[in-house]
Enzyme design. Structure first.
Site, PDB file in Angstrom:
ATOM      1  N   SER A   1       0.798  -1.240   0.000  1.00  0.00           N
ATOM      2  CA  SER A   1       0.000   0.000   0.000  1.00  0.00           C
ATOM      3  C   SER A   1       0.823   1.279   0.000  1.00  0.00           C
ATOM      4  O   SER A   1       0.251   2.374  -0.133  1.00  0.00           O
ATOM      5  CB  SER A   1      -0.964   0.010   1.193  1.00  0.00           C
ATOM      6  OG  SER A   1      -2.018  -0.907   0.982  1.00  0.00           O
TER       7      SER A   1
ATOM      8  N   LYS B   1      -0.011   3.558  -2.808  1.00  0.00           N
ATOM      9  CA  LYS B   1      -1.161   4.473  -2.811  1.00  0.00           C
ATOM     10  C   LYS B   1      -0.724   5.927  -2.705  1.00  0.00           C
ATOM     11  O   LYS B   1      -1.483   6.835  -3.074  1.00  0.00           O
ATOM     12  CB  LYS B   1      -2.112   4.120  -1.666  1.00  0.00           C
ATOM     13  CG  LYS B   1      -2.784   2.752  -1.823  1.00  0.00           C
ATOM     14  CD  LYS B   1      -3.778   2.518  -0.697  1.00  0.00           C
ATOM     15  CE  LYS B   1      -4.571   1.225  -0.888  1.00  0.00           C
ATOM     16  NZ  LYS B   1      -3.823   0.038  -0.517  1.00  0.00           N
TER      17      LYS B   1
ATOM     18  N   SER C   1      -6.092   3.686   3.564  1.00  0.00           N
ATOM     19  CA  SER C   1      -5.421   2.633   2.782  1.00  0.00           C
ATOM     20  C   SER C   1      -6.427   1.644   2.195  1.00  0.00           C
ATOM     21  O   SER C   1      -6.258   0.428   2.267  1.00  0.00           O
ATOM     22  CB  SER C   1      -4.390   1.903   3.647  1.00  0.00           C
ATOM     23  OG  SER C   1      -3.376   1.326   2.835  1.00  0.00           O
TER      24      SER C   1
ATOM     25  N   GLU D   1      -5.109  -3.119  -6.964  1.00  0.00           N
ATOM     26  CA  GLU D   1      -5.142  -3.837  -5.686  1.00  0.00           C
ATOM     27  C   GLU D   1      -5.817  -5.199  -5.856  1.00  0.00           C
ATOM     28  O   GLU D   1      -5.393  -6.191  -5.259  1.00  0.00           O
ATOM     29  CB  GLU D   1      -5.892  -3.014  -4.640  1.00  0.00           C
ATOM     30  CG  GLU D   1      -5.059  -1.920  -3.996  1.00  0.00           C
ATOM     31  CD  GLU D   1      -4.247  -2.442  -2.835  1.00  0.00           C
ATOM     32  OE1 GLU D   1      -4.119  -3.659  -2.678  1.00  0.00           O
ATOM     33  OE2 GLU D   1      -3.741  -1.612  -2.063  1.00  0.00           O
TER      34      GLU D   1
END
Length: 300
Positions: A72, A75, A136, A172
């Site tokens: 993550s 991101k 997240s 993702e």
């Protein structure tokens, strides 16, 4: 995970080779380098770290040019690419975006957006950014990726702004589909610093967009025991974490990168990646916290 594809002999050889801390950058602080080596060994995996005081250029790194799966952490550059699109007028923060059940990541993946709206919803780009960075959220991340043209568009944005060693390739949902996919979305610690400096210096974003991104990263409640874990209470840390599942006792990614505001107003950019580690969750986070504290103590 990649290691599951190796024959037993190759697996154990790769595991052994991942333990020693090699490739420390030359520097003027051998005591700090030695301390980082000592701390990193407790991860029982491979550790990459790079840190720099942005205003002075003082730097230390360990395995700084090696590739680590971001999870993550990616991101953050996705959020920056979205805000760049906002600055260019291709997106608006208040524009409405439909989110359907098909956009949601799998049940094993983190998504407060999916949990709050199991049948889909309509929300804004601003709210998707909040979910993506602050919480997240994997589903919000994938919707934003769709809006800006996918992972390759993010990688192109980074390269256009001088960040050459960060790759955003997959959604993702794709990362959650197979253990080895996460390794395609990687960063080197040294280039993670370039990403942090790009945000700090505002070279690609408007002042308003930069402020929003830093606020989201500062307000995030993930990884409180990582970079900020052992720093003095009240220290401002704008950061983004990344964590993988643990499979067969090995965790592919336990990461944190961020910008720490120092007591004198200078800024410490630091990136710590713990990869393919056999240590437990508490120990992996402790390694990140102790490395961050060691750099703080040595330089502050």
């Amino acid at each position: 995970m990649r290691k599951s594809l190796l024959k037993p002999a190759a697996f154990f050889l790769s595991l052994i080779l991942s333990f020693p801390v090699t490739s420390l950058a030359a520097g003027s602080d051998p005591a700090l380098e030695k301390e980082i080596q000592r701390i990193a060994a407790a991860a029982q995996g491979k550790v990459g770290i790079a840190a720099v005081v942005i205003e002075t250029g003082k730097t230390v790194s360990l395995n700084g040019d090696d590739r680590f799966p971001m999870q993550s952490v990616y991101k953050m550059p996705i959020g920056m690419a979205v805000l760049r699109a906002v600055d260019q007028g291709r997106l608006k923060l208040d524009q409405k975006v439909p989110v359907t059940k098909a956009d949601y990541v799998g049940e094993r993946q983190h998504s407060p957006l999916r949990d709050a709206h199991p049948n889909g919803t309509e929300t804004t780009v601003r709210e998707l950014l909040r979910y993506n960075v602050l919480e997240s959220d994997g589903s919000a991340c994938d919707v934003l990726l769709r809006l800006i043209g996918g992972g390759p568009a993010v990688t192109a944005y980074l390269e256009q702004n001088g960040v050459k060693g960060v790759r955003v390739i997959n959604t993702e949902k794709e990362i959650g589909s197979a253990e080895d996919v996460q390794y395609r979305n990687w960063a080197t610690p040294n280039e993670a610093l370039a990403l942090l400096k790009l945000l700090h210096q505002g070279g690609s974003l408007s002042a308003e967009s930069r402020k929003l991104m830093l606020k989201l990263m500062t307000d995030t409640q993930t990884g409180l025991k990582r970079i900020r874990g052992l720093l003095p209470p009240g220290t401002a840390v704008a950061h983004k974490t990344g964590t993988s599942q643990t499979v067969n006792g090995v965790t592919a990614a336990t990461n944190d990168i961020g910008i720490v505001t120092l007591p004198d107003g200078r800024h410490l950019a630091i990136a710590v990646f713990v990869s393919d580690a056999r240590a437990g969750s508490e120990q992996r986070e402790k390694v990140i916290a102790e490395i961050s504290k060691a750099v703080w103590d040595a330089w502050i």
